[in-house]
Write a protein that holds these residues in place. Structure first.
Motif, PDB file in Angstrom:
ATOM      1  N   LEU A   1      26.914  46.295  37.788  1.00 46.89           N
ATOM      2  CA  LEU A   1      27.433  47.560  37.625  1.00 46.89           C
ATOM      3  C   LEU A   1      28.179  47.847  38.986  1.00 46.89           C
ATOM      4  N   ILE A   2      27.982  46.882  40.050  1.00 40.08           N
ATOM      5  CA  ILE A   2      28.767  47.198  41.328  1.00 40.08           C
ATOM      6  C   ILE A   2      29.401  46.323  41.732  1.00 40.08           C
ATOM      7  N   ALA A   3      29.209  44.911  41.329  1.00 43.79           N
ATOM      8  CA  ALA A   3      30.236  43.997  41.902  1.00 43.79           C
ATOM      9  C   ALA A   3      31.564  44.046  41.518  1.00 43.79           C
ATOM     10  N   ARG A   4      31.983  44.688  40.283  1.00 37.67           N
ATOM     11  CA  ARG A   4      33.310  44.745  39.836  1.00 37.67           C
ATOM     12  C   ARG A   4      34.188  45.890  40.819  1.00 37.67           C
ATOM     13  N   PHE A   5      33.369  46.882  41.248  1.00 39.14           N
ATOM     14  CA  PHE A   5      34.016  47.768  42.478  1.00 39.14           C
ATOM     15  C   PHE A   5      34.055  47.103  43.802  1.00 39.14           C
ATOM     16  N   VAL A   6      33.220  46.077  44.200  1.00 36.34           N
ATOM     17  CA  VAL A   6      32.967  45.414  45.544  1.00 36.34           C
ATOM     18  C   VAL A   6      34.186  44.196  45.788  1.00 36.34           C
ATOM     19  N   VAL A   7      34.240  43.413  44.400  1.00 36.01           N
ATOM     20  CA  VAL A   7      34.946  42.306  44.553  1.00 36.01           C
ATOM     21  C   VAL A   7      36.585  42.836  44.079  1.00 36.01           C
ATOM     22  N   PRO A   8      37.663  42.612  45.125  1.00 34.53           N
ATOM     23  CA  PRO A   8      38.776  43.319  44.797  1.00 34.53           C
ATOM     24  C   PRO A   8      39.370  42.819  43.380  1.00 34.53           C
ATOM     25  N   ILE A   9      39.983  43.695  42.631  1.00 37.64           N
ATOM     26  CA  ILE A   9      40.663  43.374  41.429  1.00 37.64           C
ATOM     27  C   ILE A   9      42.417  43.431  41.735  1.00 37.64           C
ATOM     28  N   TYR A  10      43.154  42.309  41.139  1.00 36.23           N
ATOM     29  CA  TYR A  10      44.149  42.361  41.414  1.00 36.23           C
ATOM     30  C   TYR A  10      45.287  42.612  39.965  1.00 36.23           C
ATOM     31  N   ASP A  11      46.256  43.127  40.154  1.00 36.19           N
ATOM     32  CA  ASP A  11      46.853  43.287  38.757  1.00 36.19           C
ATOM     33  C   ASP A  11      47.942  42.303  38.848  1.00 36.19           C
ATOM     34  N   TYR A  12      47.999  41.674  37.795  1.00 34.23           N
ATOM     35  CA  TYR A  12      49.028  40.495  37.644  1.00 34.23           C
ATOM     36  C   TYR A  12      49.763  40.680  36.161  1.00 34.23           C
ATOM     37  N   ARG A  13      50.762  40.100  35.949  1.00 37.06           N
ATOM     38  CA  ARG A  13      51.565  39.957  34.961  1.00 37.06           C
ATOM     39  C   ARG A  13      51.924  38.580  34.446  1.00 37.06           C
ATOM     40  N   VAL A  14      51.728  38.341  32.979  1.00 36.48           N
ATOM     41  CA  VAL A  14      52.145  36.894  32.582  1.00 36.48           C
ATOM     42  C   VAL A  14      53.757  36.681  32.842  1.00 36.48           C
ATOM     43  N   ALA A  15      53.999  35.791  33.608  1.00 30.45           N
ATOM     44  CA  ALA A  15      55.574  35.539  33.714  1.00 30.45           C
ATOM     45  C   ALA A  15      56.086  34.311  32.907  1.00 30.45           C
ATOM     46  N   ASP A  16      55.162  33.427  32.719  1.00 28.09           N
ATOM     47  CA  ASP A  16      55.584  32.456  31.707  1.00 28.09           C
ATOM     48  C   ASP A  16      54.421  31.623  31.228  1.00 28.09           C
TER      49      ASP A  16
ATOM     50  N   ARG B   1      51.734  36.276  25.709  1.00 32.45           N
ATOM     51  CA  ARG B   1      53.387  36.165  25.836  1.00 32.45           C
ATOM     52  C   ARG B   1      53.572  36.705  27.088  1.00 32.45           C
ATOM     53  N   PRO B   2      54.961  36.203  27.633  1.00 32.96           N
ATOM     54  CA  PRO B   2      55.223  37.041  28.955  1.00 32.96           C
ATOM     55  C   PRO B   2      55.331  38.524  28.688  1.00 32.96           C
ATOM     56  N   GLY B   3      54.856  39.082  29.734  1.00 31.85           N
ATOM     57  CA  GLY B   3      54.804  40.576  29.979  1.00 31.85           C
ATOM     58  C   GLY B   3      53.319  40.986  29.776  1.00 31.85           C
ATOM     59  N   ASP B   4      52.359  40.359  29.216  1.00 32.27           N
ATOM     60  CA  ASP B   4      50.993  40.750  29.031  1.00 32.27           C
ATOM     61  C   ASP B   4      50.466  40.958  30.313  1.00 32.27           C
ATOM     62  N   PRO B   5      49.712  41.940  30.295  1.00 32.60           N
ATOM     63  CA  PRO B   5      49.010  42.338  31.684  1.00 32.60           C
ATOM     64  C   PRO B   5      47.764  41.338  31.801  1.00 32.60           C
ATOM     65  N   ALA B   6      47.325  41.290  33.090  1.00 35.28           N
ATOM     66  CA  ALA B   6      46.297  40.527  33.695  1.00 35.28           C
ATOM     67  C   ALA B   6      45.614  40.897  34.842  1.00 35.28           C
ATOM     68  N   LYS B   7      44.256  40.945  34.768  1.00 33.71           N
ATOM     69  CA  LYS B   7      43.377  41.260  35.956  1.00 33.71           C
ATOM     70  C   LYS B   7      42.880  40.000  36.696  1.00 33.71           C
ATOM     71  N   ILE B   8      42.808  39.887  37.966  1.00 33.36           N
ATOM     72  CA  ILE B   8      42.084  38.734  38.592  1.00 33.36           C
ATOM     73  C   ILE B   8      40.980  39.194  39.651  1.00 33.36           C
ATOM     74  N   ALA B   9      39.990  38.902  39.678  1.00 33.33           N
ATOM     75  CA  ALA B   9      38.999  39.020  40.455  1.00 33.33           C
ATOM     76  C   ALA B   9      38.642  37.720  41.272  1.00 33.33           C
ATOM     77  N   GLY B  10      38.357  37.689  42.618  1.00 31.64           N
ATOM     78  CA  GLY B  10      37.983  36.530  43.563  1.00 31.64           C
ATOM     79  C   GLY B  10      38.781  36.652  44.646  1.00 31.64           C
ATOM     80  N   PRO B  11      39.049  35.561  45.300  1.00 33.15           N
ATOM     81  CA  PRO B  11      38.641  34.028  44.931  1.00 33.15           C
ATOM     82  C   PRO B  11      37.314  33.801  45.085  1.00 33.15           C
ATOM     83  N   PHE B  12      36.564  32.795  44.421  1.00 29.25           N
ATOM     84  CA  PHE B  12      35.281  32.209  44.401  1.00 29.25           C
ATOM     85  C   PHE B  12      35.451  30.656  44.910  1.00 29.25           C
ATOM     86  N   GLY B  13      34.393  30.030  45.157  1.00 30.23           N
ATOM     87  CA  GLY B  13      34.198  28.720  45.292  1.00 30.23           C
ATOM     88  C   GLY B  13      34.559  28.202  46.733  1.00 30.23           C
TER      89      GLY B  13
END
Length: 439
Positions: A210-225, A298-310
């Motif tokens: 419930l909480i981690a998704r709000f604590v861990v930063p989420i970055y908006d990306y878009r498929v470029a290639d 496909r190029p242009g598709d939206p993506a969301k990234i959480a992390g980094p980890f490891g």
């Protein structure tokens, strides 16, 4: 069954603060129960209740380790060991449920009425099913009944959703113990400790769900290639929409794509260098979701990234190193290779092992890095032509007195290399691997 006990075995590994703390807490809990044993408790039932309380503690530790908090990763000296200890605590908790069920009901109990026993049955059945499901891929499936064979071959997507129910069954076990355990009713100290342990596990579960998704930063990306170097792999370059992710070479992210794939979250190692604006991952089609990505991205598709980890980082190791990548396990090494500069001061023998030559990725870049950095010697090993790579082959002609070994690939591969290098005298503390499978 042998493999289950191997999961529990410490194999003389180098102690870490997290591992020492976990073992200490588990032993201390058992000692506390014996020291605080109330009078007139039947021995058989009392031992059964200890097994149940210890199982709750271990499953709570499993949930705590699953939070992937940075402090936990540092305490265990890397995410790979966090995953190993996650499995160990879950396996030990599973094994303790058997004597608990057999012994806790060996004597009459006036508290075993109403909803308490039902909660116990729910917790027992749920934890058994989920634990067997989680352990199934590590078993020799051909020797087990059909249902277990099917569980062993289940996809990551079908495994992940029910696995996230673990916290509910742990909460049921805590409620069950607090209601029906006569020892807890007669010892305030044990009751407080039991409820505290359960609360830690439940809080860890709620944080992750419930909480981690709000604590861990989420970055908006878009498929470029999108590139498909072979029939089973897709290379994806992602462009940040606003701010870009800061990461260290060798780390992984939890990535979800929009569009037809429906925002399913999956971990992928980053293949690009931190200095690159675009973030690159290579995805092998090994499950329903990843097979769909191969044809749908496909190029242009939206993506969301959480992390980094490891914490897979060669810079923590000594000057003499061996790097071993198996198949798609090349991705964290590519992040390392793409980050090499004139300050690179390690002497590295890099082995890239693939089953077939057409599966090898990034060969031009790897060869170029070898030319630019004489201390970086790369070797491509194609199994169907050269035979399987072994620890003996990787160590041939090299002194292992001070060598550090870094690996990423399928779990059977990394285990075989760990065993091989240990046999050759490499200290466990100098064997590092990126855990290829999250389960």
């Amino acid at each position: 069954m042998t493999r289950i006990f191997r999961d529990l075995a410490l194999r003389a590994e180098e102690p870490t603060p997290g591992g020492v703390a976990l073992v200490t807490v588990a032993v201390a809990n058992v000692v506390l129960w014996f020291v605080s044993r109330p009078p007139l408790q039947p021995t058989g039932r009392f031992i059964g209740e200890i097994c149940g309380a210890e199982a709750v503690l271990l499953f709570s530790c499993t949930l705590l380790l699953a939070t992937l908090l940075p402090v936990i990763e540092r305490a265990f000296s890397g995410l790979d060991r966090v995953v190993v200890w996650h499995r160990r605590t879950a396996t030990a908790g599973l094994l303790l449920l058997v004597p608990h069920w057999a012994l806790a009901t060996s004597s009459p109990d006036s508290y075993a009425t109403g909803i308490g026993p039902l909660l116990g049955d729910l917790a027992l059945l749920g934890l058994l099913v989920l634990s067997v499901w989680a352990l199934a891929p590590t078993l020799r499936a051909a020797r087990w009944p059909g249902p277990i064979r099917r569980l062993a071959r289940t996809t990551y997507e079908h495994w992940l959703t029910p696995h996230r129910l673990t916290g509910i069954f742990v909460a049921s076990a805590v409620a069950h113990g607090s209601i029906v355990d006569p020892v807890l009713h007669r010892s305030t100290l044990l009751r407080v400790v039991f409820l505290t342990v359960g609360a830690v596990g439940i809080a860890s579960y709620l944080y992750r769900e419930l909480i981690a998704r709000f604590v861990v930063p989420i970055y908006d990306y878009r498929v470029a290639d999108v590139r498909t170097p072979n029939d089973s792999t897709v290379e994806v370059s992602l462009e940040p929409v606003r701010r870009s992710l800061d990461f260290r070479p060798g780390q992984f992210v939890v990535l979800s794509f929009g569009g037809t794939t429906g925002w399913q979250r999956h971990p992928f190692s980053v293949a690009s260098a931190p200095a690159d604006r675009r973030l690159e991952v290579a995805i092998k089609a090994v499950g329903d979701y990843t097979r769909d990505l191969h044809g749908s991205l496909r190029p242009g598709d939206p993506a969301k990234i959480a992390g980094p980890f490891g914490g897979f980082d060669y810079r923590r190791g000594g000057k003499e190193q061996i790097w071993i990548a198996g198949g798609i396990g090349i991705t964290p090494f590519m992040s390392w290779i793409r980050s090499l500069d004139d300050g690179f001061d390690r002497d590295v023998a890099f082995y890239y092992s693939v089953a077939h030559e057409n599966e090898a990725l990034y060969l031009d870049e790897i060869e170029q890095a070898s030319k630019e950095h004489p201390v970086f010697a790369s070797h491509l090993v194609v199994a169907d032509k050269d035979g399987f790579l072994t620890a003996d082959k990787a160590a041939a002609g090299r002194s292992l007195a001070d060598v550090w070994v870094y690996m990423c690939g399928p779990p059977p591969m990394t285990k075989a290399f760990c065993d091989g290098f240990r046999r050759l005298g490499v200290r466990r503390s100098r064997l590092r691997w990126e855990q290829f499978a999250a389960r």
